[in-house]
Design an enzyme around this catalytic site. Structure first.
Site, PDB file in Angstrom:
ATOM      1  N   CYS A   1       0.370   4.807   6.942  1.00  0.00           N
ATOM      2  CA  CYS A   1      -0.230   4.627   8.274  1.00  0.00           C
ATOM      3  C   CYS A   1       0.761   3.872   9.174  1.00  0.00           C
ATOM      4  O   CYS A   1       1.123   2.726   8.867  1.00  0.00           O
ATOM      5  CB  CYS A   1      -1.545   3.859   8.160  1.00  0.00           C
TER       6      CYS A   1
ATOM      7  N   CYS B   1     -19.583  -5.817   2.968  1.00  0.00           N
ATOM      8  CA  CYS B   1     -18.845  -4.643   3.428  1.00  0.00           C
ATOM      9  C   CYS B   1     -17.526  -4.615   2.670  1.00  0.00           C
ATOM     10  O   CYS B   1     -16.959  -5.670   2.371  1.00  0.00           O
ATOM     11  CB  CYS B   1     -18.594  -4.758   4.934  1.00  0.00           C
TER      12      CYS B   1
ATOM     13  N   CYS C   1       0.461   0.131  10.299  1.00  0.00           N
ATOM     14  CA  CYS C   1      -0.036  -0.878   9.357  1.00  0.00           C
ATOM     15  C   CYS C   1       1.072  -1.679   8.662  1.00  0.00           C
ATOM     16  O   CYS C   1       1.922  -1.106   7.972  1.00  0.00           O
ATOM     17  CB  CYS C   1      -0.893  -0.196   8.301  1.00  0.00           C
TER      18      CYS C   1
ATOM     19  N   CYS D   1     -16.765  -8.956   5.011  1.00  0.00           N
ATOM     20  CA  CYS D   1     -16.039  -7.720   4.729  1.00  0.00           C
ATOM     21  C   CYS D   1     -14.818  -8.036   3.873  1.00  0.00           C
ATOM     22  O   CYS D   1     -14.056  -8.959   4.184  1.00  0.00           O
ATOM     23  CB  CYS D   1     -15.561  -7.074   6.015  1.00  0.00           C
TER      24      CYS D   1
ATOM     25  N   CYS E   1     -19.233   2.308   8.211  1.00  0.00           N
ATOM     26  CA  CYS E   1     -18.503   1.627   9.285  1.00  0.00           C
ATOM     27  C   CYS E   1     -17.240   2.448   9.503  1.00  0.00           C
ATOM     28  O   CYS E   1     -16.421   2.565   8.592  1.00  0.00           O
ATOM     29  CB  CYS E   1     -18.172   0.204   8.838  1.00  0.00           C
TER      30      CYS E   1
ATOM     31  N   CYS F   1       0.848  -1.195   0.000  1.00  0.00           N
ATOM     32  CA  CYS F   1       0.000   0.000   0.000  1.00  0.00           C
ATOM     33  C   CYS F   1       0.884   1.246   0.000  1.00  0.00           C
ATOM     34  O   CYS F   1       1.858   1.331   0.759  1.00  0.00           O
ATOM     35  CB  CYS F   1      -0.906  -0.005   1.237  1.00  0.00           C
TER      36      CYS F   1
ATOM     37  N   ARG G   1     -17.932  -2.442  17.483  1.00  0.00           N
ATOM     38  CA  ARG G   1     -17.254  -3.692  17.163  1.00  0.00           C
ATOM     39  C   ARG G   1     -15.912  -3.819  17.854  1.00  0.00           C
ATOM     40  O   ARG G   1     -15.065  -2.931  17.782  1.00  0.00           O
ATOM     41  CB  ARG G   1     -17.046  -3.829  15.653  1.00  0.00           C
TER      42      ARG G   1
HETATM   43  S1  SF4 Z   1      -4.232   1.184   6.903  1.00  0.00           S
HETATM   44 FE1  SF4 Z   1      -2.671   0.055   5.755  1.00  0.00          FE
HETATM   45  S2  SF4 Z   1      -3.736  -0.714   3.967  1.00  0.00           S
HETATM   46 FE2  SF4 Z   1      -5.008   0.920   4.824  1.00  0.00          FE
HETATM   47  S3  SF4 Z   1      -4.375   2.778   3.776  1.00  0.00           S
HETATM   48 FE3  SF4 Z   1      -3.128   2.673   5.630  1.00  0.00          FE
HETATM   49  S4  SF4 Z   1      -1.253   1.592   4.981  1.00  0.00           S
HETATM   50 FE4  SF4 Z   1      -2.794   1.233   3.378  1.00  0.00          FE
END
Ligand code: SF4
Length: 345
Positions: free
Chosen positions: A57, A128, A60, A97, A188, A53, A260
């Protein structure tokens, strides 16, 4: 629909600052006014496109910026997704989901995503998706395909957000939520506890969610799963009581939403999970890997449900509730459904 005047940071903090037992009592009362306390909604989450990705974040493992050893996977075949959904239904899930690690879906992916939604709907499950940011047209297309819910978390308060994510703004997230809502898809949206945020940030997140033009139908509260290689891998553990407190405040501030218990359940013992249910959590992810982090196996969840006298919220199935209960009992004996555990490698 709002049931109370707009929440302020001060009113949310008043809840967080209550003595624990009083807060639990209040949350349980609110919960019983709006829900059957013995019912828990069960969703299964499948990673349909894993890793690589472009977003940053900090929590993540799917971000391409961190070296977590995660094996990346391209978008799954529609048939494979539908076969996982079928197994999730047999294991008692009422909602399926599908999560993809994207900044946003590309045009070329849309026909496949639409077919996934249509196929899962045809199984009689709620659908979802969580795919990152959406354009208005994409939200409308997914709505037409039959998408029931779209997940897009706010993660934390607007003030703390910039310390966790820099590649998309808080406003981007709010904009996606409003496009989803306008397209007629249920929302959600929740956040994460344990990012290093203050109590005010936890209160600020819940204020944002509760004060949306319409509060989310579903509010996932996650406990940070500390994954080696991510910048938050060495964060301090969250005190379970602080986590339970966050669930209770969410329940009071969003009385009609499903709250949740999401990521991080693997690290919680049965007693902590039971107190989360007492605090008003009434939805869980069941089986499968929670995108890429482990989730307690189905049979241990069912055993905990039995101990607590909880039932999975029924969904209209061809065989009826009795048949569904029977299938659930079968899963207790034969809960090993390898496809789930492989699906999100
Ligand atoms: S949470 Fe993870 S998968 Fe979702 S946008 Fe951020 S880096 Fe990408």
């Amino acid at each position: 629909m709002h049931t109370s005047p707009p929440w302020t940071l001060a009113s949310a903090r008043t809840l967080f600052d209550k003595p624990f037992m009083d807060l639990m009592f209040d949350a349980q009362q609110v919960h019983r006014q709006h829900f059957d306390p013995s019912q828990v909604q069960v969703s299964t989450l499948l990673s349909i496109k894993t890793g690589a990705c472009p977003e940053d974040c900090k929590y993540c493992p799917q971000s391409a910026r961190y070296h977590t050893g995660l094996e990346t996977e391209r978008l799954m075949q529609v048939e494979q997704v539908l076969s996982s959904a079928q197994q999730a239904k047999a294991a008692g899930s009422t909602r399926f989901c599908m999560g993809a690690a994207w900044k946003n879906p590309h045009e070329r992916d849309m026909p496949y995503l639409e077919r996934m939604v249509q196929g899962v709907k045809a199984l009689g499950m709620e659908t979802c998706m969580t795919l990152g940011m959406l354009s208005t047209v994409q939200a409308e297309r997914l709505a037409r395909a039959g998408l029931d819910f779209y997940n897009h978390n706010l993660d934390t308060s607007p003030e703390f957000y910039g310390s966790i994510v820099t590649t998309r703004s808080y406003q981007d997230r709010l904009d996606t939520l409003s496009k989803v809502r306008e397209a007629g898809i249920k929302v959600c949206s929740g956040g994460i506890v344990g990012l290093g945020e203050s109590l005010n940030d936890r209160a600020g997140l819940l204020v944002q969610l509760a004060n949306l033009p319409e509060p989310p139908e579903s509010v996932p509260i996650n406990m940070l799963v500390k994954v080696k290689g991510t910048p938050l891998a060495d964060n301090e553990d969250v005190d379970p009581f602080d986590f339970i407190r966050t669930i209770a405040v969410a329940r009071i501030m969003m009385p009609r939403s499903y709250v949740r218990l999401s990521a991080g359940r693997e690290q919680m013992n049965e007693q902590t999970q039971a107190m989360c249910f007492m605090a008003g959590a009434n939805s869980i992810f069941y089986g499968c890997k929670l995108l890429t982090t482990p989730n307690p196996q189905e049979d241990s969840d069912m055993q905990l449900f039995r101990k607590l006298g909880l039932n999975t919220e029924p969904v209209a199935t061809e065989q009826g509730d009795e048949g569904q209960q029977w299938e659930l009992a079968g899963q207790l004996i034969n809960a090993d459904t390898p496809q789930y555990y492989n699906a999100a490698r």
